[in-house]
Design an enzyme around this catalytic site. Sequence first.
Site, PDB file in Angstrom:
ATOM      1  N   HIS A  86     -15.013-104.776 -23.003  1.00  0.00           N
ATOM      2  CA  HIS A  86     -15.176-105.621 -21.817  1.00  0.00           C
ATOM      3  C   HIS A  86     -15.290-107.066 -22.279  1.00  0.00           C
ATOM      4  O   HIS A  86     -15.988-107.364 -23.248  1.00  0.00           O
ATOM      5  CB  HIS A  86     -16.446-105.241 -21.048  1.00  0.00           C
ATOM      6  N   ASP A 165     -21.998-101.701  -6.802  1.00  0.00           N
ATOM      7  CA  ASP A 165     -21.736-103.006  -7.424  1.00  0.00           C
ATOM      8  C   ASP A 165     -20.849-103.874  -6.532  1.00  0.00           C
ATOM      9  O   ASP A 165     -21.067-105.074  -6.417  1.00  0.00           O
ATOM     10  CB  ASP A 165     -21.088-102.837  -8.805  1.00  0.00           C
ATOM     11  N   LYS A 191     -20.168-100.342 -14.376  1.00  0.00           N
ATOM     12  CA  LYS A 191     -18.728-100.049 -14.264  1.00  0.00           C
ATOM     13  C   LYS A 191     -18.204 -99.395 -15.543  1.00  0.00           C
ATOM     14  O   LYS A 191     -17.387 -98.481 -15.510  1.00  0.00           O
ATOM     15  CB  LYS A 191     -17.969-101.343 -13.944  1.00  0.00           C
TER      16      LYS A 191
END
Length: 439
Positions: A86, A165, A191
């Site tokens: 990420h 979220d 996530k």
Amino acid sequence: MWGKLNFLALIEAKREGRKFDPGDIHALIREFTAGSIPDYQMAALLMAIYFRGMDSAETAALTLAMRDSGDVLTFPPDPRPLVDKHSTGGIGDKVSLPLAPLLACLGFRVPMISGRGLGITGGTLDKLDAIPGFQTRLPVAAIVRQVQQVGCVICGQTDNMVPADKKIYALRDVTGTVPSIPLITASILSKKLAENLQALVLDVKFGSAAFMPSRPAARQLARAMVTLGRQCGVNTRAVLTNMNTPLGRAAGNWLEVKESVACLAGHGPADLQELVLTCAAQLLVQTGRAQTLRAAQTRARACLATGAPRLKWDEMLAAQGADLPAFHRKLSLDHTAPVVLEFKAGRSGYVTRCDARIIGEVIRELGGGRLTRESAINFDVGVDQIAKPGDQVTPTTVLARIHAADAAAAQAALDRLPGAFAVARRRPQKSPLLVETIV
Ligand code: URA
């Protein structure tokens, strides 16, 4: 049934700096996702969290409750570890595109669920939308099938992945509560945890175009995410990288796809290749597939040099519906935007500054980024042939090439670009891209 009074008590408790227990957190996420808590009360709670913070146990409970608010991917047993990366985002940050097929060729499974850009930073899905026919909206079953068969997928969240979220982030965005370390940490990791990973590498950027402007702030976020990722059972590491200058030499959706393919073919820019190989190497070490980072880097570099990740990229594109002949025809074009203008140095010396924030703003003004979530994107516009600090230039050297929809937009970009660059007589000291690893 969760009553209004109880939620009010939670707001008051956090306002006074008290800690929540995990049961409260799971209940409030469940009720908010179900629509039983009004936005104004959630907004008040988020502001209380913004000021009072949450400790690591509260943040872990929030992250897991958010993860469990919707679909969690499940995969059949397989010796190939599930991994992902990420990035907190930046200008020219296209690492995900070459990294996913490289990781698949290194023997990993990569369920890379990505997002869209907002503000000046581009999103992975927006870049992929520049590929003819490519589908980023896949149902859970198709995501799992492709990961098992191809080894990698890059797609968006399904409608029912981490819905908590989506709702909370939309509120944070309009209530000034985005820059809270526990809330950012829970948002990002919920996530990633919904992908059911064994290992995760985080690229936390600092600098003029980064979400975290300073290195200490980026380090604080990275430490919080690494600690929480581990607490939640995922082997997590972070690298801190410099985002004062764009990554690579191209920024803008289609131009970044082109540069990613060049990276896979072994002739991409050095900084992009360095970051792609570093992320792959960290994951090799994190999953015990390599003993040292150096050995892992060598292995990742050798894998890239075989050309297999370039072929894997096409395989991934085909699996997600891309029109490969049209894609290859598009790749062979020098540009796809109607107007191209060169911005030249005008003097001799060395580039000492190439400001990622200004370049990002220029791209957004060209139509390549979003001002609101609803904004349409022009995939063909952007900037390439970007000169970077340390490059030696003469008056006729191109510092950047503008790709625009029309002459007026190109001229407006040309008027702004001089503010992004500085050229001086002396060669500047090199600022490293990768400054720290948080393990
Ligand atoms: N990115 C996210 O996904 N969530 C945040 O809170 C901040 C950045």
